[in-house]
Enzyme design. Structure first.
Site, mmCIF file in Angstrom:
data_model
loop_
_atom_site.group_PDB
_atom_site.id
_atom_site.type_symbol
_atom_site.label_atom_id
_atom_site.label_comp_id
_atom_site.label_asym_id
_atom_site.label_seq_id
_atom_site.Cartn_x
_atom_site.Cartn_y
_atom_site.Cartn_z
ATOM 1 N N LEU A 1 0.828 -1.206 0.000
ATOM 2 C CA LEU A 1 0.000 0.000 0.000
ATOM 3 C C LEU A 1 0.860 1.253 0.000
ATOM 4 C CD1 LEU A 1 -1.396 -2.039 2.547
ATOM 5 C CD2 LEU A 1 -3.291 -0.681 1.674
ATOM 6 N N ASP A 2 0.484 2.192 -0.843
ATOM 7 C CA ASP A 2 1.056 3.534 -0.762
ATOM 8 C C ASP A 2 0.464 4.227 0.469
ATOM 9 O OD1 ASP A 2 2.388 5.944 -1.694
ATOM 10 O OD2 ASP A 2 0.394 6.642 -2.265
ATOM 11 N N LYS A 3 1.118 5.274 0.941
ATOM 12 C CA LYS A 3 0.618 5.964 2.138
ATOM 13 C C LYS A 3 -0.356 7.082 1.784
ATOM 14 C CE LYS A 3 3.007 9.106 4.487
ATOM 15 N NZ LYS A 3 2.087 10.239 4.771
#
Length: 514
Positions: free
Chosen positions: A202-204
């Site tokens: 997951l990207d933040k």
């Protein structure tokens, strides 16, 4: 979508079919009507119900300059909209086209079913011929008639309709249910692969966080009288960037007047932006990016908060300012990560923010695996490394800087309010900014795959049992022969049972899906 629209042409209002509209037309939308095009409001104000696009239940206020979308419902005001996209080019049109293409596409397991059918059909034809020959050799009275009837029964009852329907019916129902709940699946392969993932990356920003970061601290290292001009300069540069942190700076400095003309503007994905103004070269971005020109932060400045992303503004080797940007966590992020862990799915966070900010966020979410200071190419390399280790990886992101990593994953998932390039790359798009749709999509994909396998299993079992009976296996025991008419009914029943089993996906209980 509405069939007609009220168009303003030559100063007159004319009712026209939606199919006759072109980009640039001015469309009048009266209270309670559906918006017929994607466009920008040029006159009027109203509230518009956009739940069919965004999934949000509350209407959104629209005024001059606001974007509106085809198929949404106007409230009490009258709007004049200039069309930017019409027909199949609208957001709704693209969603419809994507769902149709996905439902018509073939998953890998469907290709397996096709191969089985390719082998199965000639075998059944051979069995029918063999059945007739064996009956002829038995020497019983009317062996020719019995042999012909049994051969026809074998051909009829083994017709591989159920085998051919096993996969597409389940996929059509699964993809359709996903679309109704704001999960847009690009093709059947993405849905099938998503069921097999064991790692989610997951990207933040914009994924685990709301993607609406705010500037919470601003430190200027220049005299106060120089700050207003530098704020305008910074705003003029950041408005040309697509990074979420740049958007935060723009929101903070939007009231500082008009922009100034910049030259030699260059965006460096994941690092920053550089430009020239009045002969001087300026850099805005990460500490490493501005440090390349020799700029350093004065030692007297306190350290930024652990959970803040930091932007630096420099002119050559002179540091002009430092800005701390924080982004609020998605309220359901921790719940989503826990659901994935319950499914024994490994979760990893990758972000371009400082390692300290990544660590602070990971502690809040209970994440054990995370990486900070990642460039877009670093994210792609990390996913490539996971896949080389035998992991099935899904990447979830929303920005331009995530597109390379999304393209490297087995399945790419984009947030619907993210960049267009991320959604173009993605196999699955979550049309609402609700991260809980991620585990819901995972559960639905697993249920769809189980249904496909169940359909194939029972279709094969049915044929293994029915073909010997149709060939006359029971005749020596009790004189029973299956007529071709009954065989046809039995074959139809097998197809109906496969379709009925697939339709169970419509009522499969999946949290958050209706």
């Amino acid at each position: 979508q509405p069939a007609e629209a009220l168009v303003v042409r030559g100063g007159k209002e004319v009712v026209m079919p939606v199919t006759a509209l072109i980009a640039g037309d001015l469309v009048r939308v009266r209270p309670g009507e559906q918006v017929p095009v994607d466009g920008v409001v040029t006159e009027g104000s109203s509230s518009v119900q956009e739940s069919m696009i965004s999934g949000e239940p509350l209407p959104r206020e629209k005024e001059t300059g606001s974007a509106v979308f085809s198929g949404t419902i106007n409230g009490a005001g009258v709007l004049t909209v200039q069309a930017t996209h019409v027909g199949s080019d609208t957001v709704l049109g693209r969603i419809i086209r994507t769902v149709r293409e996905a439902q018509a596409s073939k998953a890998p397991i469907q290709r397996l079913a096709d191969k089985i059918a390719g082998i199965f059909v000639p075998i059944v034809i051979a069995l029918a011929i063999l059945t007739y020959i064996i009956w002829r050799l038995t020497g019983v009275e009317d062996a020719d008639i019995y042999g012909l009837l049994c051969a026809i029964s074998v051909l009829v009852i083994a017709c591989p309709c159920a085998l051919g329907l096993a996969t597409p019916t389940a996929l059509v129902v699964g993809i359709g249910r996903a679309a109704r709940n704001g999960i847009l699946v690009r093709n059947a392969e993405a849905l099938e692969r998503f069921a097999a993932i064991d790692t989610v990356v997951l990207d933040k920003t914009g994924t685990l966080t709301k993607g609406k970061p705010q500037v919470t601290q601003a430190h200027w290292f220049v005299p106060d009288e120089e700050v207003p001009a530098l704020r305008r300069l910074l705003y003029s540069a950041e408005i040309l960037s697509t990074h979420p942190l740049a958007a935060a700076v723009c929101r903070a400095f939007v009231g500082d007047g008009s922009t100034v003309e910049l030259s030699d503007v260059q965006n460096y994905a994941g690092r920053g932006i550089s430009f020239t103004y009045e002969g001087s070269v300026y850099n805005v971005g990460s500490a490493a990016f501005v440090a390349e020109s020799g700029a350093t932060v004065p030692s007297s400045v306190s350290a930024p908060p652990d959970d803040a992303a930091v932007l630096f503004f420099a002119c050559g080797d002179k540091m002009l300012g430092r800005f701390c940007v924080t982004d609020e966590l998605q309220p359901q992020a921790a719940e989503v990560l826990e659901q994935l862990r319950r499914h024994k799915v490994r979760t990893v966070m990758l972000t371009g923010d400082r390692p300290e900010a990544a660590e602070s966020l990971a502690r809040k979410l209970g994440l054990e695996e995370y990486r900070g200071g990642m460039m877009p190419s670093d994210k792609a390399d990390y996913i490539r490394m996971l896949r080389s280790q035998g992991h099935h990886v899904a990447m979830v992101g929303d920005g331009v800087n995530d597109s390379e990593a999304l393209s490297m994953a087995d399945v790419s998932v984009a947030m619907g309010d993210g960049s267009h390039i991320a959604m173009e790359v993605a196999g699955i798009t979550l049309m609402r900014s609700d991260l809980r749709l991620l585990p819901a999509a995972y559960e639905l994909s697993r249920a769809t795959r189980r249904t496909v396998k169940g359909n194939l299993f029972w279709a094969m079992c049915y044929n293994l049992i029915a073909i010997p009976i149709a060939a006359g296996l029971l005749f020596p025991l009790n004189g029973f022969l299956l007529s071709p008419a009954i065989a046809g009914a039995a074959m139809a029943f097998s197809s109906v049972s496969v379709v009925a089993n697939s339709l169970r996906l419509r009522t499969k209980r999946v949290p958050l899906l209706r």
